[in-house]
Motif scaffolding. Structure first.
Motif, PDB file in Angstrom:
ATOM      1  N   GLY A  94      31.785  40.905  38.510  1.00 47.32           N
ATOM      2  CA  GLY A  94      32.113  40.643  39.905  1.00 47.32           C
ATOM      3  C   GLY A  94      32.698  39.262  40.140  1.00 47.32           C
ATOM      4  N   ARG A  95      33.076  38.587  39.087  1.00 45.44           N
ATOM      5  CA  ARG A  95      33.685  37.256  39.176  1.00 45.44           C
ATOM      6  C   ARG A  95      35.207  37.452  39.215  1.00 45.44           C
ATOM      7  NH1 ARG A  95      30.267  33.917  34.689  1.00 45.44           N
ATOM      8  NH2 ARG A  95      31.768  32.289  35.261  1.00 45.44           N
ATOM      9  N   TYR A  96      35.653  38.085  40.288  1.00 44.53           N
ATOM     10  CA  TYR A  96      37.025  38.590  40.367  1.00 44.53           C
ATOM     11  C   TYR A  96      38.095  37.505  40.333  1.00 44.53           C
ATOM     12  CZ  TYR A  96      34.485  42.793  41.751  1.00 44.53           C
ATOM     13  OH  TYR A  96      33.624  43.847  41.798  1.00 44.53           O
ATOM     14  N   GLY A 115      48.339  46.006  27.787  1.00 40.26           N
ATOM     15  CA  GLY A 115      46.910  46.147  28.068  1.00 40.26           C
ATOM     16  C   GLY A 115      46.414  45.032  28.977  1.00 40.26           C
ATOM     17  N   LEU A 116      46.845  43.813  28.704  1.00 37.02           N
ATOM     18  CA  LEU A 116      46.465  42.697  29.563  1.00 37.02           C
ATOM     19  C   LEU A 116      46.921  42.939  30.996  1.00 37.02           C
ATOM     20  CD1 LEU A 116      47.334  39.659  27.254  1.00 37.02           C
ATOM     21  CD2 LEU A 116      45.054  40.262  28.106  1.00 37.02           C
ATOM     22  N   LYS A 117      48.121  43.487  31.142  1.00 28.81           N
ATOM     23  CA  LYS A 117      48.664  43.740  32.483  1.00 28.81           C
ATOM     24  C   LYS A 117      47.837  44.780  33.229  1.00 28.81           C
ATOM     25  CE  LYS A 117      53.243  42.421  30.965  1.00 28.81           C
ATOM     26  NZ  LYS A 117      54.559  42.890  30.546  1.00 28.81           N
ATOM     27  N   MET A 118      47.312  45.769  32.522  1.00 28.94           N
ATOM     28  CA  MET A 118      46.490  46.783  33.177  1.00 28.94           C
ATOM     29  C   MET A 118      45.178  46.182  33.676  1.00 28.94           C
ATOM     30  SD  MET A 118      48.403  49.446  33.114  1.00 28.94           S
ATOM     31  CE  MET A 118      49.669  48.199  33.360  1.00 28.94           C
ATOM     32  N   PHE A 119      44.562  45.332  32.843  1.00 31.12           N
ATOM     33  CA  PHE A 119      43.328  44.678  33.275  1.00 31.12           C
ATOM     34  C   PHE A 119      43.598  43.711  34.424  1.00 31.12           C
ATOM     35  CE2 PHE A 119      41.802  46.476  29.372  1.00 31.12           C
ATOM     36  CZ  PHE A 119      40.479  46.778  29.658  1.00 31.12           C
ATOM     37  N   TYR A 125      43.430  44.191  42.213  1.00 29.85           N
ATOM     38  CA  TYR A 125      42.881  45.136  43.184  1.00 29.85           C
ATOM     39  C   TYR A 125      41.541  44.615  43.725  1.00 29.85           C
ATOM     40  CZ  TYR A 125      40.432  49.169  45.018  1.00 29.85           C
ATOM     41  OH  TYR A 125      39.709  49.996  45.816  1.00 29.85           O
ATOM     42  N   ASN A 126      40.696  44.143  42.817  1.00 30.38           N
ATOM     43  CA  ASN A 126      39.367  43.675  43.210  1.00 30.38           C
ATOM     44  C   ASN A 126      39.398  42.495  44.166  1.00 30.38           C
ATOM     45  OD1 ASN A 126      38.379  44.512  39.950  1.00 30.38           O
ATOM     46  ND2 ASN A 126      37.553  45.519  41.760  1.00 30.38           N
ATOM     47  N   VAL A 127      40.432  41.664  44.095  1.00 30.74           N
ATOM     48  CA  VAL A 127      40.516  40.525  45.023  1.00 30.74           C
ATOM     49  C   VAL A 127      41.338  40.857  46.259  1.00 30.74           C
ATOM     50  CG1 VAL A 127      40.125  38.773  43.236  1.00 30.74           C
ATOM     51  CG2 VAL A 127      42.475  39.420  43.849  1.00 30.74           C
ATOM     52  N   GLY A 128      41.700  42.120  46.419  1.00 31.17           N
ATOM     53  CA  GLY A 128      42.425  42.546  47.600  1.00 31.17           C
ATOM     54  C   GLY A 128      43.928  42.378  47.523  1.00 31.17           C
ATOM     55  N   ARG A 129      44.427  42.051  46.353  1.00 28.37           N
ATOM     56  CA  ARG A 129      45.872  41.909  46.180  1.00 28.37           C
ATOM     57  C   ARG A 129      46.450  43.249  45.727  1.00 28.37           C
ATOM     58  NH1 ARG A 129      46.612  36.660  42.546  1.00 28.37           N
ATOM     59  NH2 ARG A 129      48.750  37.477  42.512  1.00 28.37           N
ATOM     60  N   THR A 130      46.300  44.242  46.593  1.00 30.09           N
ATOM     61  CA  THR A 130      46.672  45.612  46.224  1.00 30.09           C
ATOM     62  C   THR A 130      48.168  45.772  46.017  1.00 30.09           C
ATOM     63  OG1 THR A 130      46.639  46.229  48.562  1.00 30.09           O
ATOM     64  CG2 THR A 130      44.642  46.669  47.280  1.00 30.09           C
ATOM     65  N   ARG A 135      52.432  46.855  42.296  1.00 24.76           N
ATOM     66  CA  ARG A 135      53.727  46.427  41.766  1.00 24.76           C
ATOM     67  C   ARG A 135      53.650  46.335  40.232  1.00 24.76           C
ATOM     68  NH1 ARG A 135      54.071  41.692  43.963  1.00 24.76           N
ATOM     69  NH2 ARG A 135      54.912  42.510  45.894  1.00 24.76           N
ATOM     70  N   LEU A 136      52.592  45.722  39.748  1.00 23.60           N
ATOM     71  CA  LEU A 136      52.415  45.573  38.312  1.00 23.60           C
ATOM     72  C   LEU A 136      52.264  46.929  37.626  1.00 23.60           C
ATOM     73  CD1 LEU A 136      52.091  43.672  35.923  1.00 23.60           C
ATOM     74  CD2 LEU A 136      49.689  43.392  36.556  1.00 23.60           C
ATOM     75  N   LEU A 137      51.463  47.801  38.205  1.00 24.65           N
ATOM     76  CA  LEU A 137      51.267  49.130  37.614  1.00 24.65           C
ATOM     77  C   LEU A 137      52.547  49.960  37.626  1.00 24.65           C
ATOM     78  CD1 LEU A 137      47.771  50.064  39.069  1.00 24.65           C
ATOM     79  CD2 LEU A 137      48.322  49.527  36.685  1.00 24.65           C
ATOM     80  N   LEU A 138      53.260  49.947  38.736  1.00 27.35           N
ATOM     81  CA  LEU A 138      54.506  50.718  38.810  1.00 27.35           C
ATOM     82  C   LEU A 138      55.551  50.178  37.841  1.00 27.35           C
ATOM     83  CD1 LEU A 138      54.766  51.295  42.649  1.00 27.35           C
ATOM     84  CD2 LEU A 138      54.330  53.028  40.896  1.00 27.35           C
TER      85      LEU A 138
END
Length: 168
Positions: A94-96, A115-119, A125-130, A135-138
């Motif tokens: 939880g140390r986002y 792999g680093l990009k997926m993590f 997402y966890n810090v609200g930067r959806t 963008r990174l996932l797409l």
């Protein structure tokens, strides 16, 4: 090579073999002793962190990851693994914000590691930067997918990844 260094190498190798053989608690005990004996050794610290993670002892893994990354002792693959491990472990705990900072630095250092990009996307997402996470996932999806359906929509997905609120 001194006798102490040979001993260290042998004990480290044995501990890694124990972990890989599924004897993780034995590996952990050996690595904790080795880390106490060689407190400035980044490779020992990394392996000690890793075994704690495999046992679900994430909070105990963090100081070892931090110690492993404190110096320049780790080579590329181990350094990349330690950054991913620490970033992922921060996220699990939880140390986002720390996860994002660690994983952003890791992606900067190892830009070809998907792999680093997926993590990083998960931590964003966890810090609200959806938007940043999507963008990174797409971007990764269109860059790495061989799926003909995805490839067919590549130009549109690339445009939407730039601005998810835009209409094309």
């Amino acid at each position: 090579m001194s006798a102490g260094e040979r001993d260290r190498d042998q004990l480290l190798s044995e501990a890694v073999n124990l972990r890989e053989a599924g004897r993780r608690e034995e590996a952990r005990e050996q690595l904790v002793r080795l880390a106490a004996r060689f407190p400035g050794d980044g490779e020992v610290a990394y392996q000690t962190a890793w075994v704690h993670d495999t046992l679900g002892l994430e909070a105990e893994a963090v100081p070892y990851y931090e110690r492993a990354l404190a110096g320049e002792a780790l080579d590329g693959d181990d350094r990349r693994g330690a950054l991913l491990g620490l970033g992922s472990t921060y996220r699990i705990l939880g140390r986002y914000e720390e996860a994002v900072t660690t994983l952003e630095a890791a992606v900067d250092e190892f830009p070809a590691d998907n792999g680093l990009k997926m993590f990083l996307a998960m931590a964003l997402y966890n810090v609200g930067r959806t938007h940043d996470a999507m963008r990174l996932l797409l971007t990764q999806l269109v860059a790495t997918s061989n799926d003909p359906e995805v490839e067919g929509y590549r130009p549109a997905i690339e445009e939407y990844a730039k601005d998810l609120d835009a209409t094309i």
